[in-house]
Structures are given as C-alpha cells and as structure tokens.
Write a protein that holds these residues in place. Sequence first.
Motif, PDB file in Angstrom:
ATOM      1  N   LEU A   1       0.973  -1.367   0.051  1.00  0.00           N
ATOM      2  CA  LEU A   1       0.179  -0.004  -0.126  1.00  0.00           C
ATOM      3  C   LEU A   1       0.955   0.950   0.090  1.00  0.00           C
ATOM      4  N   ASP A   2       1.919   1.024   0.953  1.00  0.00           N
ATOM      5  CA  ASP A   2       3.178   2.718   0.791  1.00  0.00           C
ATOM      6  C   ASP A   2       3.662   2.433  -0.798  1.00  0.00           C
ATOM      7  N   GLY A   3       3.956   1.612  -1.456  1.00  0.00           N
ATOM      8  CA  GLY A   3       4.296   1.879  -2.501  1.00  0.00           C
ATOM      9  C   GLY A   3       3.568   2.474  -3.481  1.00  0.00           C
ATOM     10  N   LEU A   4       2.113   1.617  -3.271  1.00  0.00           N
ATOM     11  CA  LEU A   4       0.480   1.857  -4.513  1.00  0.00           C
ATOM     12  C   LEU A   4       1.061   4.324  -3.917  1.00  0.00           C
ATOM     13  N   GLU A   5       0.972   4.202  -3.097  1.00  0.00           N
ATOM     14  CA  GLU A   5       0.664   5.605  -2.778  1.00  0.00           C
ATOM     15  C   GLU A   5       1.448   6.521  -3.288  1.00  0.00           C
ATOM     16  N   GLU A   6       2.790   6.130  -2.851  1.00  0.00           N
ATOM     17  CA  GLU A   6       3.653   6.895  -4.121  1.00  0.00           C
ATOM     18  C   GLU A   6       3.235   7.012  -5.083  1.00  0.00           C
ATOM     19  N   GLN A   7       3.383   6.182  -5.878  1.00  0.00           N
ATOM     20  CA  GLN A   7       2.784   5.986  -7.244  1.00  0.00           C
ATOM     21  C   GLN A   7       1.357   6.579  -7.330  1.00  0.00           C
ATOM     22  N   ILE A   8       0.396   6.903  -6.712  1.00  0.00           N
ATOM     23  CA  ILE A   8      -0.047   7.508  -7.119  1.00  0.00           C
ATOM     24  C   ILE A   8       0.156   9.317  -7.181  1.00  0.00           C
ATOM     25  N   LYS A   9       0.618   9.395  -5.961  1.00  0.00           N
ATOM     26  CA  LYS A   9       1.430  10.366  -5.880  1.00  0.00           C
ATOM     27  C   LYS A   9       2.514  11.227  -6.837  1.00  0.00           C
ATOM     28  N   GLY A  10       3.260  10.265  -7.521  1.00  0.00           N
ATOM     29  CA  GLY A  10       3.994   9.893  -9.145  1.00  0.00           C
ATOM     30  C   GLY A  10       2.842  10.588 -10.066  1.00  0.00           C
ATOM     31  N   LEU A  11       1.947  10.067 -10.149  1.00  0.00           N
ATOM     32  CA  LEU A  11       1.430  10.419 -11.202  1.00  0.00           C
ATOM     33  C   LEU A  11       0.455  11.419 -11.152  1.00  0.00           C
TER      34      LEU A  11
END
Lengths: 92, 233
Positions: free
Chosen positions: B101-111
């Motif tokens: 989840l932490d990883g995904l949230e990071e990616q969402i921020k990037g997008l």
Amino acid sequence: MIIRILTEGQYRLEGEALGELDRLDDKMLDALAAGDRKGYEEQFREVLALIRGRGSRLPDTELVESDLILPAPDTTFEEACKLFSEYPRNLL
Amino acid sequence: MGLLSRMSTIFKAKMSKILDQVENPQETLEYSYKRQLEMLQSVKRNLADVVASKKRLELQVIKLKDSQKKLEDQARKALELGREDLAVTALERKAAIQQQLDGLEEQIKGLETEQAKLAAVEAKLQAKVEAFRTKKEILKAQYSAAQAQVKIGEAATGLSEELADVSLAIQRAEEKTEQMRARAAAIDELVNSGILEDALEPADPLERELRQAGAATQVQAELERLKKEVGKG
C-alpha cells in the motif's frame, strides 16, 4: 528600428536604447563564443528586458518588415549555439 | 550589431526558402491550425491515460485495504478460537499488504504530479490554438488585401515574418508537449511493468531486514491489541 522577438511580436526601439542594445549584443556574442552559459542567459535576459521596457509594442495587425529578429525568449544556450553556428563564422 | 544581426540574417534566409515553397499562405495557415487541433487532442488523450492509470492504482488500493480488513477479522476469529499461530500468520500477511500500500500511494502521488503538469501544458496549448485561430483570420484578410493591391513589398515580407513566427511558436509548444508526453508515457510503462514498484523496495539488505523487523513489531503490537479486544490478553 523594428525588432521582432520570435513567438512574441514586434517592438519599435529608438534613440539611446539602440546603443545599449548594441553593447549588450556584443557581450552576448562574447559569452556564446566563450561557452559561458550563465553569461549568455544573463545577457539575453537583459536584451529582452531592454526591448520590452524601452521599446513600444507594435500591434499584431501591423505588417512591417523587421530590421532585427531575436530568438524566442526561452531559447536555451544549446539552441543559441546551434542557431548562430549556422552563420558562416566559427563560433564553436 | 553582432549576434542579433546574425540571427536576423539566418531567419530571413530560412524564411525566403520557406516562402519559395509556399504557394498559398492561406492554405498553410489552415493546415497549421488543423495540426494544432490534432496536437491538442493528443494531449487530452494522454492526460486521460494518466488519469486512467491513477484510477487503476486507486482501485488496487481499495482492494488491498479490503484484504487487510478481512485478515484482521480472521486474526480476531483465530484468537477467539485460541489459535494464536493462525492469528500471527494473518497479521503477517496484513503487514506485507501495508508495504504494498505504501508503494502504491507513492506511485499515485507521482501520477498526480504528472497529471498536473500535463493539465498545465494542455491549458497553454489551448490558449495558443485559440489565439492562433483569431490571428489566422486577420492574416488571411491582410494577405487578400495585399494581393488585391499587388503590394508585394513590405506588407508581404511582414506577413511572411508573422507566418514563420507563428509556426515557430507552435513548434515550440509542440516540442514541450512531446517531452511531457514522453515522460508521462514512461511512468505509465514503469507502472504497468511493475518496475516502479520494485524500485520502491529497498535494495540494501540491512534496510530490508530493518523493514521486516519493523513489520514483526507491528504484528506483535496488533496481536496484543486484538488479544485485549477479544478479552484474552
């Protein structure tokens, strides 16, 4: 003198400002020839500021030939080197 | 004049070459306008793609959160049945999901950042296309007038300068947009291939171990909490 800044439009510049422009232009040429990126960027900014500040903007509907044409305001050092190196005098 | 007069010479030389090829400036204007509209459409599509990628990741987050909730319920049930071993397994899985989840949230921020940048480019291009549309009509009218007067001198040169200038402005906007699109596409590819997720995993073994230890502590703490909740602590 009618000066066009590419992608921006034309200005009419007269009097003392022309002498100043000439001086800045020489400095810009020196900076470019010396590969001085910071110097080029500084001089180019000053040239643009001089024209915009002391020149009067011509309306887009007035079709006049320019005496002088300047590159677009966001022209990078690399682009300028490429642009000016096409003139038959070695800059690079 | 040194540099600036060079620039003028180059520009004028190029312009006269372009003018030789252009038979009808009015057609060129229309063609240029059409190209700009196509470009704008493609930026809009790209923006939609980035939003879609983000939505996919957000759905993934919802699914993972559901799984976490389910695992916690299972751990609670296991404790009620006196099966602490099963409860620990469930909580371990929950901790692993948290890392994803932490990883995904990071990616969402990037997008989200990419989305904002693309939206800015879109707005800029939209304004340019709109300005061009107006200018195009003025130029066409002026060209007709110049033609009618058979005035090939100053007005025609001024007009050709305008034309070259406008097309240069659009070219620059296009180049910038292309750069943005390439970056957004690269992010998309990374997300799809899972590389971005891998990149978020620490390569350092020490860090990995610390992470695992952290997860173990978290599992222990949650176990205690659940024990208290079900009255077995």
